[in-house]
Design an enzyme around this catalytic site. Structure first.
Site, PDB file in Angstrom:
ATOM      1  N   HIS A  10       3.497  -2.298   3.379  1.00 55.03           N
ATOM      2  CA  HIS A  10       3.504  -0.893   2.973  1.00 55.03           C
ATOM      3  C   HIS A  10       4.830  -0.515   2.316  1.00 55.03           C
ATOM      4  CE1 HIS A  10       0.319  -1.094   6.007  1.00 55.03           C
ATOM      5  NE2 HIS A  10      -0.200  -0.037   5.403  1.00 55.03           N
ATOM      6  N   ASP A  25       0.810  -1.213   0.000  1.00 60.68           N
ATOM      7  CA  ASP A  25       0.000   0.000   0.000  1.00 60.68           C
ATOM      8  C   ASP A  25       0.846   1.267   0.000  1.00 60.68           C
ATOM      9  OD1 ASP A  25      -2.219  -1.638   0.202  1.00 60.68           O
ATOM     10  OD2 ASP A  25      -3.030  -0.642   1.991  1.00 60.68           O
TER      11      ASP A  25
END
EC number: 3.5.1.-
Length: 214
Positions: free
Chosen positions: A172, A26
């Site tokens: 992430h 992400d």
């Protein structure tokens, strides 16, 4: 309505013939981290899915192009990473539409089939808008909380403790726009980067294949 169900794992009966785990990243693309993540994935010959922020895609179109050209999935993570629960319907729709446009502008050949709400906070407006664009809403089933920088071993151990066939792993490559101290950006995701190889090797040792989302 089609695509209103949020996906947090992949049905093993509906997936590939071999048991798979799905790595997702992400908040990128991030010029300090994304190239290295792509290098590691290439070294291990695995694909992943990148949920990109539209504003970042605008600034780093070459990284979006590289993600796609190297066989990974690229997906919508809104334009500016707001908490959609605090947004009006027009704001929600604009966040999703503008992110799609930014990704396609960065890489006209991109196929956008998935979307993930920032912070995992879905609203009816977001789900309806996603469905209207043919985007499957994706959550996750494994979250090592790598964004909190708990240490490489903690990230690896948390993934391995929870992963099973069909799992969707949340990792992430950046953070919400403007959230990080600019002086720390070059090393913001060093722990995540260092953990990826160990995660891939350990999952493979269990007979699991790592793929991008179907």
């Amino acid at each position: 309505m089609k695509n209103l169900n949020i996906i947090d794992s992949v049905d093993v009966d509906a997936g590939a013939d071999d048991p798979c785990v799905y790595l997702t990243f992400d908040d990128g693309p991030n010029p300090f981290c994304t190239p290295h993540i792509l290098d590691v994935l290439a070294q291990h010959a695995v694909s992943a899915t990148f949920f990109v922020i539209g504003a970042n895609a605008e600034v780093h179109p070459g990284l979006v192009q590289r993600i796609v050209s190297e066989g990974h999935g690229v997906a919508n993570h809104t334009m500016t990473h707001p908490d959609l629960a605090t947004c009006s319907r027009p704001q929600v729709e604009r966040e999703i539409d503008e992110a799609n446009r930014a990704i396609i502008s960065a890489c006209p050949g991109a196929s956008i089939r998935h979307i993930r709400a920032p912070y995992g906070k879905w609203t009816e407006e977001a789900l309806v808008k996603s469905a209207s664009l043919g985007l499957a809403p994706v959550h996750w089933s494994v979250d090592p909380r790598d964004w909190s920088c708990p240490g490489v071993d903690a990230i690896v151990d948390r993934v391995l403790a929870a992963a099973k066939p069909g799992s969707i792993v949340l990792l992430h490559e950046d953070g919400p726009p403007g959230a990080a101290d600019p002086t720390k950006l070059p090393t913001l995701r060093d722990q995540t980067l260092a953990a990826i190889s160990a995660i891939i090797k350990s999952l493979r040792s269990r007979g699991l294949t790592i793929r991008s989302l179907p």
